[in-house]
Design a protein around this motif. Structure first.
Motif, PDB file in Angstrom:
ATOM      1  N   ALA A 144       0.846  -1.190   0.000  1.00  0.00           N
ATOM      2  CA  ALA A 144       0.000   0.000   0.000  1.00  0.00           C
ATOM      3  C   ALA A 144       0.881   1.239   0.000  1.00  0.00           C
ATOM      4  O   ALA A 144       1.870   1.305   0.730  1.00  0.00           O
ATOM      5  CB  ALA A 144      -0.911   0.010   1.224  1.00  0.00           C
ATOM      6  N   ALA A 145       0.525   2.229  -0.814  1.00  0.00           N
ATOM      7  CA  ALA A 145       1.274   3.484  -0.893  1.00  0.00           C
ATOM      8  C   ALA A 145       0.300   4.617  -1.181  1.00  0.00           C
ATOM      9  O   ALA A 145      -0.776   4.396  -1.744  1.00  0.00           O
ATOM     10  CB  ALA A 145       2.338   3.415  -1.980  1.00  0.00           C
ATOM     11  N   VAL A 146       0.673   5.825  -0.819  1.00  0.00           N
ATOM     12  CA  VAL A 146      -0.196   6.972  -1.086  1.00  0.00           C
ATOM     13  C   VAL A 146      -0.210   7.302  -2.574  1.00  0.00           C
ATOM     14  O   VAL A 146      -1.261   7.522  -3.159  1.00  0.00           O
ATOM     15  CB  VAL A 146       0.260   8.199  -0.264  1.00  0.00           C
ATOM     16  CG1 VAL A 146      -0.571   9.435  -0.646  1.00  0.00           C
ATOM     17  CG2 VAL A 146       0.130   7.923   1.229  1.00  0.00           C
ATOM     18  N   ASP A 147       0.979   7.321  -3.183  1.00  0.00           N
ATOM     19  CA  ASP A 147       1.117   7.780  -4.562  1.00  0.00           C
ATOM     20  C   ASP A 147       1.664   6.678  -5.466  1.00  0.00           C
ATOM     21  O   ASP A 147       2.578   5.938  -5.067  1.00  0.00           O
ATOM     22  CB  ASP A 147       2.070   8.975  -4.634  1.00  0.00           C
ATOM     23  CG  ASP A 147       1.617  10.132  -3.774  1.00  0.00           C
ATOM     24  OD1 ASP A 147       0.617  10.763  -4.133  1.00  0.00           O
ATOM     25  OD2 ASP A 147       2.259  10.393  -2.727  1.00  0.00           O
ATOM     26  N   PHE A 148       1.128   6.609  -6.686  1.00  0.00           N
ATOM     27  CA  PHE A 148       1.721   5.744  -7.688  1.00  0.00           C
ATOM     28  C   PHE A 148       2.995   6.408  -8.191  1.00  0.00           C
ATOM     29  O   PHE A 148       2.968   7.521  -8.710  1.00  0.00           O
ATOM     30  CB  PHE A 148       0.755   5.523  -8.848  1.00  0.00           C
ATOM     31  CG  PHE A 148       1.340   4.687  -9.953  1.00  0.00           C
ATOM     32  CD1 PHE A 148       1.430   3.314  -9.826  1.00  0.00           C
ATOM     33  CD2 PHE A 148       1.829   5.284 -11.106  1.00  0.00           C
ATOM     34  CE1 PHE A 148       1.986   2.543 -10.833  1.00  0.00           C
ATOM     35  CE2 PHE A 148       2.377   4.529 -12.127  1.00  0.00           C
ATOM     36  CZ  PHE A 148       2.465   3.146 -11.984  1.00  0.00           C
ATOM     37  N   SER A 149       4.128   5.742  -8.026  1.00  0.00           N
ATOM     38  CA  SER A 149       5.415   6.306  -8.411  1.00  0.00           C
ATOM     39  C   SER A 149       6.411   5.175  -8.578  1.00  0.00           C
ATOM     40  O   SER A 149       6.166   4.042  -8.129  1.00  0.00           O
ATOM     41  CB  SER A 149       5.918   7.273  -7.340  1.00  0.00           C
ATOM     42  OG  SER A 149       6.201   6.554  -6.141  1.00  0.00           O
ATOM     43  N   ARG A 150       7.549   5.481  -9.171  1.00  0.00           N
ATOM     44  CA  ARG A 150       8.569   4.445  -9.298  1.00  0.00           C
ATOM     45  C   ARG A 150       9.053   3.956  -7.934  1.00  0.00           C
ATOM     46  O   ARG A 150       9.188   2.747  -7.746  1.00  0.00           O
ATOM     47  CB  ARG A 150       9.737   4.948 -10.148  1.00  0.00           C
ATOM     48  CG  ARG A 150      10.825   3.890 -10.304  1.00  0.00           C
ATOM     49  CD  ARG A 150      11.740   4.150 -11.453  1.00  0.00           C
ATOM     50  NE  ARG A 150      12.738   3.097 -11.564  1.00  0.00           N
ATOM     51  CZ  ARG A 150      13.489   2.890 -12.630  1.00  0.00           C
ATOM     52  NH1 ARG A 150      13.347   3.669 -13.686  1.00  0.00           N
ATOM     53  NH2 ARG A 150      14.375   1.929 -12.655  1.00  0.00           N
ATOM     54  N   PRO A 151       9.328   4.843  -6.952  1.00  0.00           N
ATOM     55  CA  PRO A 151       9.709   4.327  -5.635  1.00  0.00           C
ATOM     56  C   PRO A 151       8.653   3.425  -5.004  1.00  0.00           C
ATOM     57  O   PRO A 151       8.988   2.444  -4.337  1.00  0.00           O
ATOM     58  CB  PRO A 151       9.928   5.591  -4.805  1.00  0.00           C
ATOM     59  CG  PRO A 151      10.321   6.619  -5.810  1.00  0.00           C
ATOM     60  CD  PRO A 151       9.489   6.307  -7.022  1.00  0.00           C
ATOM     61  N   ALA A 152       7.374   3.743  -5.211  1.00  0.00           N
ATOM     62  CA  ALA A 152       6.317   2.881  -4.667  1.00  0.00           C
ATOM     63  C   ALA A 152       6.342   1.521  -5.344  1.00  0.00           C
ATOM     64  O   ALA A 152       6.184   0.479  -4.686  1.00  0.00           O
ATOM     65  CB  ALA A 152       4.955   3.544  -4.861  1.00  0.00           C
ATOM     66  N   ILE A 153       6.529   1.502  -6.662  1.00  0.00           N
ATOM     67  CA  ILE A 153       6.615   0.236  -7.389  1.00  0.00           C
ATOM     68  C   ILE A 153       7.811  -0.571  -6.909  1.00  0.00           C
ATOM     69  O   ILE A 153       7.702  -1.771  -6.631  1.00  0.00           O
ATOM     70  CB  ILE A 153       6.721   0.501  -8.907  1.00  0.00           C
ATOM     71  CG1 ILE A 153       5.434   1.148  -9.426  1.00  0.00           C
ATOM     72  CG2 ILE A 153       7.000  -0.801  -9.664  1.00  0.00           C
ATOM     73  CD1 ILE A 153       5.563   1.703 -10.819  1.00  0.00           C
ATOM     74  N   GLU A 154       8.958   0.086  -6.793  1.00  0.00           N
ATOM     75  CA  GLU A 154      10.162  -0.618  -6.358  1.00  0.00           C
ATOM     76  C   GLU A 154      10.015  -1.138  -4.934  1.00  0.00           C
ATOM     77  O   GLU A 154      10.470  -2.242  -4.617  1.00  0.00           O
ATOM     78  CB  GLU A 154      11.368   0.307  -6.476  1.00  0.00           C
ATOM     79  CG  GLU A 154      11.734   0.626  -7.914  1.00  0.00           C
ATOM     80  CD  GLU A 154      12.808   1.688  -8.054  1.00  0.00           C
ATOM     81  OE1 GLU A 154      13.432   1.758  -9.128  1.00  0.00           O
ATOM     82  OE2 GLU A 154      13.010   2.452  -7.084  1.00  0.00           O
ATOM     83  N   GLY A 155       9.354  -0.368  -4.078  1.00  0.00           N
ATOM     84  CA  GLY A 155       9.107  -0.835  -2.713  1.00  0.00           C
ATOM     85  C   GLY A 155       8.182  -2.034  -2.680  1.00  0.00           C
ATOM     86  O   GLY A 155       8.386  -2.970  -1.897  1.00  0.00           O
TER      87      GLY A 155
END
Length: 258
Positions: free
Chosen positions: A44-55
């Motif tokens: 779960a993440a607040v924003d769709f982003s590359r760091p969120a994907i990588e996490g």
């Protein structure tokens, strides 16, 4: 433990009333990218982003839940950074589910409901009209406003945000409050607050002019951080999936300080 993607999506759509809740077109609430059909772990993440994907990939997730989804800025070609994000999703079989206003308004899993509970506030109504719904919450209290601001500050600090607020007179008490997480401060929200007789607003963020307007209206605004105030709903969704399907989840933090 695994579950089918279809079952999880159907449960989230029904729980959040995704097809019924209005939102702007770029939100594109619901399943945004599919995978091969199974989910063994959720991120779960607040924003769709590359760091969120990588996490999410590092956590071994096969489904990423986000509040601000893939198409936030409208249609765009899959080139450059957008292509790299999509390539990572597909290469690792990572599905994406986004929920914006449907998650804001949910009575138990929503950002507003969770924040009100954390701050010790009991909602009795809605706030901030949008089309045929009210996105935020409101209620009555008898609470020292400075104490309420201190609670918001302690909460936001967990997510790297420094809370600010408009001036609070010594001994001032909050009798009627309104809340809207994220970008909840605007001239419209202040106007509605005045109409409803609210004396305190708790929001994520807002433009400078809202602080000026609030003082003239006799309203204290507590800006507790856009990111911080919208961490709660996606985490609640992760908990809901684990509770319902037995699929574990984890949170991918990416504080912005805003």
């Amino acid at each position: 433990m695994t579950a089918t993607l279809d079952a999880i999506v159907a449960h989230l759509d029904a729980t959040l009333r995704t097809p019924e809740i209005p939102d702007y077109s770029g939100a594109l609430n619901g399943l945004q990218v599919a995978n091969a059909g199974t989910v063994s772990r959720v991120a779960a993440a607040v924003d769709f982003s590359r760091p969120a994907i990588e996490g999410a990939i590092a956590a071994g997730a096969s489904l990423l839940l986000v509040h601000h989804g893939m198409f936030w800025n409208g249609a765009q070609p899959f080139v450059g950074a957008a292509y790299e994000r999509m390539r990572l999703l597909l290469a690792h079989g990572l599905a994406v589910y986004g929920s914006h206003i449907p998650l804001d308004v949910h009575p138990t899993l929503g950002n507003n409901a969770r924040l009100a509970s954390l701050l010790g506030l009991a909602p009795s109504g809605g706030f901030l009209r949008y089309k045929n719904i009210e996105v935020g919450l409101s209620g009555e209290s008898d609470l020292d406003t400075a104490e309420l601001a201190a609670r918001a500050t302690a909460f936001a600090a967990r997510y790297g945000h420094t809370t600010v607020h408009t001036p609070i007179a010594p001994g001032r008490r909050t009798r009627r409050w309104g809340m809207c997480t994220g970008g909840g401060a605007s001239i419209d929200s202040l106007r509605e607050a005045s109409e409803r007789g609210l004396d305190t607003l708790i929001v994520g963020e807002g433009p400078h002019h809202t602080a000026v307007e609030a003082v003239e209206r006799g309203i204290v605004v507590i800006y507790a951080g856009h990111y911080a105030t919208e961490t709660l709903g996606v985490q609640a969704l992760g908990e809901e999936i684990e509770r319902t399907f037995g699929v574990p989840w984890s949170f991918v933090g990416e504080p912005t300080g805003l």
